[in-house]
Motif scaffolding. Structure first.
Motif: not given
Lengths: 255, 236, 225
Positions: B57, B185, B188
């Motif tokens: 991230r 993820l 994102e």
């Protein structure tokens, strides 16, 4: 110039340094504004020195502060500060802005060495530092970000440091920490649980031909030559003291 | 063999070409790089899947975003040499600049075989030792009939896919867990790719200086130490 | 397909037999095989046998270090500028077969750095019996096994044993001690490989690498003919 609207303080302090014709530097412009009080302090050698005195805790949420310092051809200027800058939350919960604009002309020397910027819990500060250097200007610039006062959670802090030399990009770095930052800022790629991060940038024309070599500064710091004639120290540490120790090592070598 | 078909496609209309370019088996050298994960594992900062998730991230939102935007700008048609210079300014670590150029050169080889075109030839001639990989990827995407979003997606995904694969090899981490990290993820990744694509388009008119420059101190610091290790599994 | 398009190339793509300037490039020979079979020792012996006649360079593909490159450097079989290590991310078979980009770069860099070469030996890190080189990377490949790994390896076959242009069975001096039957290995190898040659070597003696060196000389003669 100062506007004390409910929106927050808007203030711009200005410094201009020029050669005094006697081998030293004089300051034809030295303008304090709002919370940014400037004092001429005792310099060393050809350098004039200005100390930013925190007249009040700033920046608060909603404030828009700026410092502009111009070092004209052949002049030499050191700017430091009397204490750390603490970003605090404002009443409206709006972000504060702090913009630093620096220029250094031909043969000019600028040492920009403020105390750390501390992001207090609940604060939201967006800081930018823009530096425009002539091809043969010299620069020493330090930035330190400390996340939270002692034992405190951090606020939200974003900084962008953009340095151009002779009109070409030399360094461009954005950092974003805290609850309002994109995810992962505290993870193994970015800070790894550390609470202080800092940069020391040294630009010297002679690095074009003899760039310093990469050096590891302990486990969490590194000195790296950039693609242009400059070196950057990047370091993280558990706290401000540990960070300063690493940056000072490099400052003693290149300061 | 007809190689003109890709050139006729309108930018962004291709989809299968994106799969070819983003495939981990695309022979462009990525398999030998951990994206900083090997150093993080050795330092004890990545021990399990949750650490890997935080690492990925953080990388995605920093160097991932920055690289994706460079690629998007190149895919949108911005001057690749100006972008290469912008990439240098955004990469203070010499080890990472060297890695980016090495991977750029390797990608260039695969790209010129897959989607031969003048733009790739010109960039290869101007930077024979390799341009920064995201810039090459953006020019490649354009040659393949792909758009800025595609290029940004590809680079954003690479920024986390490499470390995830590496950690599976380094720690013996359960590959299903590693894949689940990537899957979680995904929203994102989409967000970063969109932001990067917008910035890439804006750079066409406002210049590369407006591109994101998000950086990660630990990636920059540990890359130099890693480059000096005598024994390592990954090249970076 | 790269041969069909008209763009000028500044670097050769894959195994084009000519350099960008049109001259014939160096012959590239890959050496693969299981861990510990003596690949690096074979490369070192080949360098010693051939370096006075030919201009040689070596690319190593180590699993996780530069160990093989370091071995060659320590033993000074070639000057350091003629040895390049490729890092493989723990997967040498990927770097020699599926994604050869780093190896091609190393090969080109060597020719750029030390001038025209006659021969480049590309050594794979120790891997399993299925690891073979891409034809985009090498012109011929040698697969090195040893008698201590078991005399049933030729019978078991696998792409390396079956298809390599030369199969080397190394450490023949150990055969009596590990109970390996050299005759059986030769028969099994012929069953698997048909006309493809097999060389039995023992690198403990000075001339031990001769059969391999002779084979390489023949390939070089054919390449430059």
């Amino acid at each position: 110039m100062t506007a004390l609207a409910p929106a927050g303080v808007e203030a711009t302090a200005r410094i201009t340094a020029v050669p005094d014709g006697l081998g030293g530097t004089r300051l034809p412009v030295l303008e304090s504004d709002g919370p940014l009080a400037l004092r001429r302090t005792r310099g060393a050698g050809a350098y004039a020195r200005v100390t930013v005195v925190g007249a009040m805790s700033a920046p608060l949420g909603g404030d828009r502060l700026a410092i502009e310092a111009g070092v004209r051809d052949g002049a030499a200027l050191t700017v430091d500060s009397a204490a750390a800058t603490v970003a605090l939350p404002g009443r409206g919960g709006r972000p504060a802005r702090y913009d630093v604009r620096l220029t250094a002309g031909a043969g000019a020397c600028l040492r920009w060495l403020p105390e750390p910027l501390i992001s207090a819990r609940g604060s939201d500060l967006r800081m930018t530092t823009r530096v425009e250097l002539a091809a043969c200007a010299r620069l020493v610039l330090r930035e330190e970000q400390v996340l939270g006062r002692y034992g405190e959670e951090t606020g939200t802090l974003t900084t962008r440091l953009t340095v151009h030399r002779a009109g070409r990009p030399l360094l461009d770095q954005e950092l974003a920490y805290g609850p309002g930052a994109p995810g992962g800022w505290d993870g193994a790629a970015v800070l790894g649980g550390n609470r202080a991060a800092g940069q020391l940038l040294v630009v010297r024309p002679e690095f074009e031909h003899s760039p310093p070599e990469t050096a590891l500064l302990g486990d969490n710091g590194v000195l790296t030559p950039l693609a242009g004639p400059a070196v950057l120290v990047t370091a993280v540490a558990a706290d401000a003291l540990g960070l300063r120790r690493v940056l000072d090592r490099a400052l003693r070598t290149f300061g | 063999m007809d190689t003109t078909s890709t050139h006729g496609a309108s930018p962004g209309a291709a989809r299968a070409a994106l799969l070819v370019l983003a495939d981990g088996r695309f022979p462009a050298g990525g398999h030998a790089h951990s994206g900083g994960a090997e150093a993080a594992v050795k330092a004890g900062r990545i021990r399990e899947a949750t650490d890997l998730a935080a690492f990925c991230r953080g990388r995605l939102h920093t160097s991932g975003l920055t690289s994706a935007a460079l690629a998007a700008a190149a895919a949108a048609g911005a001057d690749p040499l100006a972008l290469d210079e912008a990439a240098d300014a955004r990469t203070p670590s010499p080890a990472l600049r060297a890695t980016a150029r090495k991977l750029g050169r390797q990608l260039m080889r695969a790209a010129r075989a897959a989607w031969p075109c003048d733009a790739l030839d010109a960039l290869a001639a101007a930077r024979p030792r390799g341009a920064h990989q995201p810039v090459v990827l953006g020019v490649t995407a354009r040659a393949a009939g792909l758009g800025p979003e595609d290029a940004a997606h590809c680079v954003a995904y690479e920024s986390v896919g490499g470390p995830a694969t590496a950690v599976v090899r380094l720690l013996g981490l359960d590959p299903f867990e590693a894949t689940a990290v990537l899957a979680r993820l995904a929203p994102e990744l989409d967000q970063v790719a969109r932001r990067a694509a917008e910035a890439g388009r804006r750079a066409l008119t406002e210049g590369p200086g407006t591109l994101p420059a998000a950086s990660a101190p630990l990636l920059d610091i540990t890359a130099q130490a890693h480059a000096a290790w005598p024994v390592r599994l990954f090249a970076s | 397909m790269h041969l069909d398009h008209s763009h000028d190339t500044t670097t050769a793509v894959s195994a084009d037999a000519a350099r960008p300037d049109g001259t014939r490039r160096a012959l590239r020979i890959g050496l693969g095989g299981p861990v510990g079979s003596g690949k690096t020792a074979t490369v070192a012996a080949l360098c010693r046998a051939l370096r006075d006649t030919f201009s040689i360079a070596v690319v190593t593909n180590d699993i996780y270090t530069r160990e093989d490159a370091e071995f060659l450097l320590r033993n000074a079989v070639l000057p350091p500028e003629r040895i390049q290590a490729v890092e493989t991310g723990a997967c040498p078979h990927t770097a020699i077969r599926d994604d050869i980009s780093a190896n091609l770069e190393a090969v080109e860099d060597l020719e750029d750095a030390v001038g025209p070469l006659d021969l480049i030996l590309v050594e794979s890190g120790g891997d399993n019996l299925t690891a073979t080189f891409s034809k985009g990377l090498v012109d011929a490949q040698v697969f090195v096994i040893d008698v201590a790994g078991g005399d049933d390896i030729p019978r078991k076959g696998g792409p390396g044993v079956t298809t390599a242009d030369l199969l080397v069975v190394n450490k023949t001096d150990l055969a009596p001690y590990v109970g390996s039957d050299l005759g059986r290995m030769a028969r099994d190898a012929q069953d698997q490989r048909g006309e493809l040659p097999v060389a039995f070597t023992s690198l403990t003696s000075g001339e031990g690498v001769k059969p391999v060196a002779d084979w390489v000389r023949a390939r070089l003669a054919a390449w430059s003919a």
